[in-house]
Design an enzyme around this catalytic site. Structure first.
Site, short mmCIF file in Angstrom:
data_model
loop_
_atom_site.label_atom_id
_atom_site.label_comp_id
_atom_site.label_asym_id
_atom_site.label_seq_id
_atom_site.Cartn_x
_atom_site.Cartn_y
_atom_site.Cartn_z
N THR A 116 1.76 9.14 4.97
CA THR A 116 2.57 7.93 5.13
C THR A 116 3.54 7.76 3.98
O THR A 116 3.25 8.17 2.84
CB THR A 116 1.64 6.70 5.18
OG1 THR A 116 2.42 5.51 5.03
CG2 THR A 116 0.63 6.70 4.05
N TYR A 140 -4.54 1.49 1.21
CA TYR A 140 -4.18 2.36 2.32
C TYR A 140 -3.39 3.57 1.81
O TYR A 140 -3.74 4.72 2.06
CB TYR A 140 -3.37 1.59 3.37
CG TYR A 140 -2.71 2.50 4.38
CD1 TYR A 140 -3.48 3.30 5.21
CD2 TYR A 140 -1.31 2.58 4.48
CE1 TYR A 140 -2.88 4.17 6.12
CE2 TYR A 140 -0.71 3.44 5.37
CZ TYR A 140 -1.50 4.23 6.20
OH TYR A 140 -0.90 5.08 7.08
#
Ligand code: UDP
Length: 331
Positions: A116, A140
């Protein structure tokens, strides 16, 4: 190729499974159905299992001789990762470690990993290259950064080749309405706006209007899920033809503001859903766009859906289909 797809019943994984199936690959999906659905697995075999379960992982690797693993299974909600970091370090980082142990034991040659842009954190520049320092600002992003590092270290010590794909803002749906984002309690902008159109939500917020951008709202690089899926299929071909392990940004290199996105959703739908302007959301950089020269150059990846109208129309089409269907659906 015989491929294992973890998280293949989820939003992005299911689009990749479909393209892999259409390209003739032989697919086993491993998914715990925590956010995915059986119906989303349109090719291959589904094994319902959890990457926390070493015995279940070993069983699937023993039963098949995988040439490649595509690893999607993960939790992806940033605010949840802040509130419950150990969930992310368990399900994302530790479970990637569990999977890598099996990859090593069974000498799987190729791995494609879903990473990501959140690994970059709050960079000073707005167009990001892959060699920027990694400085995630939430659990995350950190859970994915740590997974990347484990993959790189394993590859350095073994014959494993990898492609790490760093996704920017993934949106849209299969153009025939066969697949789309069905995750409950979604938080992503285009999904949220589409839920306002169907009435699943009463309205939505714009998080911050005082950013240093053309209209004061954040700019993001929205990439259509089918273009992202294509990058995965090309990553396998790249490694199979001898391509070196590599990290690629996945984005179009241009961005839209939150207001621009909402305007397109309202225009296309004709629904003037309620939009409230609120304060900034913690940890949102003003603008993030991918420098995609590496993936276009080395993989030869070219987008087919680099068009916000198309991204929104496919997302809206799916949202309407899903709205009708979901009451009768089970996992
Ligand atoms: N956003 C918003 N309202 C929402 C959801 C998102 O204003 O209901 C904004 C968010 O602050 C960010 C952009 O839309 O500037 C994209 O957010 P999203 O959560 O979709 O993806 P992220 O960029 O955080 O991965």
């Amino acid at each position: 190729m015989k491929v294992l797809v973890t998280g293949g019943a989820g939003y992005i994984g299911s689009h990749v499974v479909r393209q892999l199936g259409e390209a003739g690959h032989d697919i086993v999906v491993f998914d715990n159905l925590s956010t995915g659905y059986r119906w989303a697995v349109t090719y291959g075999e589904l094994v319902v299992g959890d990457l926390a379960d070493d015995a279940a992982i070993e069983a699937v690797f023993r039963a098949h001789d995988f040439e490649a693993v595509l690893h999607f299974a993960a939790n992806i909600v940033v605010p949840e990762s802040v509130a419950n970091p150990l969930k992310y370090y368990s399900n994302n980082t530790r479970n990637t470690l569990n999977l890598l142990k099996a990859v090593e034991r069974h000498r799987v040659p190729y791995l494609v990993f879903s990473s990501t842009a959140a690994v970059y954190g709050m960079p000073a520049q707005t167009v990001l290259t892959e060699d920027l320092p990694l400085a995630p600002i939430n659990p995350y992003g950190a859970s994915k950064m740590m997974s990347e590092r484990m993959i790189m270290d394993l590859a350095a010590s073994s014959a494993l080749n990898y492609v790490i794909l760093r996704y920017f803002n993934v949106a849209g749906a299969n153009p025939e309405g066969l697949l789309g984002q069905a995750t409950p309690e979604a938080t992503h902008l285009i999904k949220v706006a589409c839920e306002c159109v169907t009435g699943t939500r009463d309205g939505m917020s714009v998080f911050g209007t005082d950013y240093d951008t053309r209209d004061g709202t954040c700019i993001r690089d929205y990439i259509h899920v089918e273009d992202l899926a294509k990058a995965h299929v090309m990553a396998l071909d790249y490694m199979a033809s001898g391509g070196e392990s590599e990290v690629f940004n996945c984005g179009y290199g241009r961005g839209f503001t939150v207001r621009e996105v909402i305007d397109v959703v309202r225009e296309q739908s004709g629904v003037e859903f309620a939009v409230t302007e609120t304060g900034r959301r913690a940890g949102d950089p003003a603008a993030l766009m991918a420098d995609n020269q590496r993936i276009t150059g080395k993989l030869g990846w070219k987008p087919d859906y680099d068009n916000l109208d198309v991204i929104v129309s496919t997302a809206l089409n799916w949202e309407r289909i899903w709205q009708e269907r979901r009451s009768g659906e089970s996992r």
